[in-house]
Structures are given as structure tokens and as C-alpha cells.
Design a protein around this motif. Structure first.
Motif, PDB file in Angstrom:
ATOM      1  N   TYR A   1      -8.729 -63.752  -4.574  1.00 42.01           N
ATOM      2  CA  TYR A   1      -7.564 -63.150  -5.235  1.00 42.01           C
ATOM      3  C   TYR A   1      -7.321 -61.734  -4.718  1.00 42.01           C
ATOM      4  N   TYR A   2      -8.377 -60.923  -4.687  1.00 37.82           N
ATOM      5  CA  TYR A   2      -8.200 -59.530  -4.279  1.00 37.82           C
ATOM      6  C   TYR A   2      -7.843 -59.401  -2.804  1.00 37.82           C
ATOM      7  N   ALA A   3      -8.241 -60.352  -1.982  1.00 38.85           N
ATOM      8  CA  ALA A   3      -7.812 -60.328  -0.578  1.00 38.85           C
ATOM      9  C   ALA A   3      -6.294 -60.415  -0.496  1.00 38.85           C
ATOM     10  N   GLY A   4      -5.700 -61.333  -1.258  1.00 43.14           N
ATOM     11  CA  GLY A   4      -4.244 -61.476  -1.258  1.00 43.14           C
ATOM     12  C   GLY A   4      -3.543 -60.287  -1.886  1.00 43.14           C
ATOM     13  N   PHE A   5      -4.079 -59.790  -2.994  1.00 43.37           N
ATOM     14  CA  PHE A   5      -3.478 -58.638  -3.675  1.00 43.37           C
ATOM     15  C   PHE A   5      -3.523 -57.387  -2.795  1.00 43.37           C
ATOM     16  N   GLN A   6      -4.682 -57.106  -2.225  1.00 40.16           N
ATOM     17  CA  GLN A   6      -4.820 -55.912  -1.392  1.00 40.16           C
ATOM     18  C   GLN A   6      -3.965 -55.999  -0.135  1.00 40.16           C
TER      19      GLN A   6
ATOM     20  N   ARG B   1      -6.028 -53.026   4.134  1.00 41.61           N
ATOM     21  CA  ARG B   1      -6.146 -54.165   5.050  1.00 41.61           C
ATOM     22  C   ARG B   1      -7.628 -54.483   5.295  1.00 41.61           C
ATOM     23  N   MET B   2      -8.435 -53.435   5.480  1.00 38.49           N
ATOM     24  CA  MET B   2      -9.882 -53.645   5.677  1.00 38.49           C
ATOM     25  C   MET B   2     -10.518 -54.265   4.432  1.00 38.49           C
ATOM     26  N   LYS B   3     -10.130 -53.783   3.254  1.00 37.47           N
ATOM     27  CA  LYS B   3     -10.666 -54.345   2.020  1.00 37.47           C
ATOM     28  C   LYS B   3     -10.290 -55.816   1.885  1.00 37.47           C
ATOM     29  N   SER B   4      -9.047 -56.131   2.243  1.00 38.06           N
ATOM     30  CA  SER B   4      -8.586 -57.510   2.180  1.00 38.06           C
ATOM     31  C   SER B   4      -9.418 -58.403   3.099  1.00 38.06           C
ATOM     32  N   GLU B   5      -9.626 -57.957   4.324  1.00 46.91           N
ATOM     33  CA  GLU B   5     -10.434 -58.729   5.280  1.00 46.91           C
ATOM     34  C   GLU B   5     -11.867 -58.886   4.779  1.00 46.91           C
ATOM     35  N   GLU B   6     -12.417 -57.827   4.205  1.00 45.18           N
ATOM     36  CA  GLU B   6     -13.780 -57.897   3.677  1.00 45.18           C
ATOM     37  C   GLU B   6     -13.857 -58.893   2.518  1.00 45.18           C
ATOM     38  N   ASN B   7     -12.853 -58.898   1.658  1.00 46.28           N
ATOM     39  CA  ASN B   7     -12.846 -59.848   0.545  1.00 46.28           C
ATOM     40  C   ASN B   7     -12.710 -61.286   1.025  1.00 46.28           C
ATOM     41  N   LEU B   8     -11.913 -61.520   2.078  1.00 47.45           N
ATOM     42  CA  LEU B   8     -11.834 -62.877   2.648  1.00 47.45           C
ATOM     43  C   LEU B   8     -13.190 -63.317   3.179  1.00 47.45           C
TER      44      LEU B   8
END
Length: 134
Positions: A32-37, A5-12
Motif C-alpha cells: 500500500y505505502y509503495a503506491g501511496f508514496q 520514490r526511494m521509499k516506494s521502491e524500498e516498500n515494493l
């Protein structure tokens, strides 16, 4: 908070920052990786498909297909067919734009980068509503 979830937020946040600094192509990868993660996070924390199972099922083939397919299945099984359609639309648009950004000689334009960021945000918001995630 889960690492995915943290990685997703960071990617956004990174996608937004990259767009604002005219680093368009790289922003699509982050969207893309925000949605995937975030999909991995939801599967593990709201669908009883832990990260270890996700990794085992993803070996030897398209490593992202299992997550995409299972997430869609779980949404549809909740009786959320419109959300299932939305998830597939958002995810497939993100994947198409990521392939163009990462593997094509074609250039991503700012509209496409913004579209990717919007798709990632919409996908995450839809998952939050479907699985009642705060």
C-alpha cells in the motif's frame, strides 16, 4: 532520486521479501505505502503539487485522501480516462487490503498479499506510462 520514490521502491522490495518469507500481513502494508508514496512523488515532480502543499491539504482529515483524489484528477485531466479508472481500482484495492491487514481481526492470505503487491506494481507502472517517467 526523490526520497518518496526511494521509499516506494524500498516498500515494493520489502513487500516481496516479506511474502517470500511468509510474513504475509506486513507485506500488504508495504505494498500500500509503495503506491501511496509513488503517488506523492508523481504529484510533486510531474503535477506541480509539492510536498508542502500535499501536507497542508492533508491535515485534519483522511491524510491520504488528498493525494489519492488529486492524483486521480491529474490523470483524468490528461485525457487518460482508462488510466484514471485503473488508478482508482488499484489504489482502492490496496487500501481495502491494508485496512484488512492493519485494522481487522481477519487474516490476510498469500493470494491477497500477492494481489496487493501486483496492484502496487501495476499502479506504479501505470503512473510511469501516463506521466512518461523513466
Amino acid at each position: 532520486m526523490s526520497n518518496y520514490r526511494m521509499k516506494s521502491e524500498e516498500n515494493l522490495n520489502a513487500a516481496d521479501l516479506l511474502i517470500r518469507n511468509n510474513l504475509i500481513t506486513s507485506s500488504v502494508h508495504c505494498s500500500y505505502y509503495a503506491g501511496f508514496q509513488y503517488s506523492k512523488y508523481v504529484l510533486a515532480n510531474y503535477c506541480d503539487i509539492g510536498y508542502e502543499i500535499q501536507e497542508q491539504q492533508s491535515k485534519g482529515k483522511d491524510s491520504h485522501f488528498f493525494v489519492y483524489n488529486k492524483m486521480g484528477e491529474k490523470i483524468d485531466n490528461k485525457g487518460e480516462h482508462l488510466s484514471f479508472i485503473d488508478y482508482n481500482r488499484y489504489y482502492n484495492k490496496l487500501k481495502m487490503l491494508r485496512k484488512k491487514a492493519d485494522y481487522s481481526v481477519n487474516i490476510i492470505n498469500s493470494d491477497e498479499a500477492t494481489k496487493a503487491l501486483n496492484c502496487a506494481n501495476n499502479l506504479i507502472n501505470m503512473l510511469n506510462m501516463t506521466f512518461h517517467i523513466l
